[in-house]
Motif scaffolding. Structure first.
Motif, mmCIF file in Angstrom:
data_model
loop_
_atom_site.group_PDB
_atom_site.id
_atom_site.type_symbol
_atom_site.label_atom_id
_atom_site.label_comp_id
_atom_site.label_asym_id
_atom_site.label_seq_id
_atom_site.Cartn_x
_atom_site.Cartn_y
_atom_site.Cartn_z
ATOM 1 N N ASP A 197 -46.665 -115.669 4.053
ATOM 2 C CA ASP A 197 -46.437 -116.338 5.337
ATOM 3 C C ASP A 197 -45.458 -117.511 5.228
ATOM 4 N N SER A 198 -44.855 -117.685 4.064
ATOM 5 C CA SER A 198 -43.907 -118.776 3.846
ATOM 6 C C SER A 198 -42.535 -118.423 4.423
ATOM 7 N N ASP A 199 -41.818 -119.436 4.916
ATOM 8 C CA ASP A 199 -40.435 -119.241 5.373
ATOM 9 C C ASP A 199 -39.543 -118.757 4.226
ATOM 10 N N ASN A 200 -39.938 -119.024 2.990
ATOM 11 C CA ASN A 200 -39.123 -118.666 1.833
ATOM 12 C C ASN A 200 -39.372 -117.254 1.311
ATOM 13 N N PHE A 201 -40.410 -116.581 1.799
ATOM 14 C CA PHE A 201 -40.721 -115.259 1.262
ATOM 15 C C PHE A 201 -39.568 -114.273 1.471
ATOM 16 N N SER B 87 -22.558 -118.781 4.549
ATOM 17 C CA SER B 87 -21.844 -118.887 3.281
ATOM 18 C C SER B 87 -22.796 -119.179 2.125
ATOM 19 N N ARG B 88 -24.071 -119.379 2.431
ATOM 20 C CA ARG B 88 -25.064 -119.613 1.380
ATOM 21 C C ARG B 88 -25.971 -118.398 1.266
ATOM 22 N N ASP B 89 -27.230 -118.552 1.566
ATOM 23 C CA ASP B 89 -28.227 -117.505 1.350
ATOM 24 C C ASP B 89 -27.916 -116.197 2.080
ATOM 25 N N LEU C 285 -33.304 -111.973 -2.329
ATOM 26 C CA LEU C 285 -32.684 -112.478 -3.551
ATOM 27 C C LEU C 285 -33.097 -111.640 -4.755
ATOM 28 N N ASP C 286 -34.365 -111.324 -4.856
ATOM 29 C CA ASP C 286 -34.852 -110.503 -5.960
ATOM 30 C C ASP C 286 -34.223 -109.101 -5.913
ATOM 31 N N GLY C 287 -34.089 -108.536 -4.711
ATOM 32 C CA GLY C 287 -33.437 -107.236 -4.559
ATOM 33 C C GLY C 287 -31.981 -107.281 -4.996
ATOM 34 N N ALA C 288 -31.283 -108.365 -4.674
ATOM 35 C CA ALA C 288 -29.884 -108.522 -5.084
ATOM 36 C C ALA C 288 -29.771 -108.627 -6.603
ATOM 37 N N TYR D 169 -37.399 -121.186 -7.292
ATOM 38 C CA TYR D 169 -38.752 -120.670 -7.084
ATOM 39 C C TYR D 169 -39.485 -120.581 -8.419
ATOM 40 N N GLU D 170 -40.673 -121.143 -8.464
ATOM 41 C CA GLU D 170 -41.496 -121.039 -9.666
ATOM 42 C C GLU D 170 -42.226 -119.711 -9.702
#
Length: 178
Positions: free
Chosen positions: A145-149, A27-29, A155-158, A138-139
């Protein structure tokens, strides 16, 4: 192909979670591009346990509340990474009821068309605001190699998708108002 299987394995590859926590992730990311209900998640967890791709440990919360904390096994990691490396063929265009209606919109008067386009525009603008707020955490682009990549990439594509959809709707609202 049980895609939910791999979504759950991917989440558990990041960290151990309860079934409830897995549901919250959808329900989030993950909800921005994939969804699953609790009624789908728990049967899939059972299958993953039977396949020995995950295990669980019982945790006691408070005095009597038990919860299962699931984690991925080595076999589960191998299956997840094997799935992750597969090239994916282009999916058919998803069904879109609004676009289907617009395809036949010549049967509507201009005022109704404009109303429907503006209503859709408002919804996409709200979604874009939501996505943009999520991106504020995100700054800059996280390291590869980050879990956030992966989160950032999707997110950027959306955001790009919503921006283009808004532009498309604005163009045709403008055209219909001429």
């Amino acid at each position: 192909m049980r895609t939910l299987k791999y979504a759950i394995l991917g989440l558990l590859n990041k960290e151990p979670m309860t079934g409830y926590d897995i549901g919250k992730e959808f329900s989030r990311d993950l909800g921005e591009f994939w969804n699953a209900k609790h009624s789908q998640i728990y049967p899939e967890l059972k299958k993953l346990l039977d396949e020995e791709l995950i295990v669980f440990e019982i945790q006691i919360s408070g005095e009597i509340l038990e919860k299962k904390l699931y984690s991925i096994t080595e076999q589960g990691k191998k299956a997840f990474l094997q799935w992750l490396k597969k090239e994916e063929p282009l999916e058919p265009t998803p069904k879109d009821v609004f676009r289907l209606r617009m395809y036949f919109s010549n049967n509507l008067d201009v005022t109704t068309r404009i109303h429907l386009l503006e209503h859709q525009l408002h919804q996409h603008q709200e979604r874009l605001k939501h996505l943009s707020r999520n991106k504020e955490r995100y700054e800059s682009i996280p390291p590869l190699d980050s879990d956030n990549f992966g989160d950032y990439l999707v997110l950027d594509g959306a955001i790009v998708r919503e921006t283009v959809t808004i532009q498309w709707l604005e163009n045709y609202i403008s055209y219909c108002k001429k």
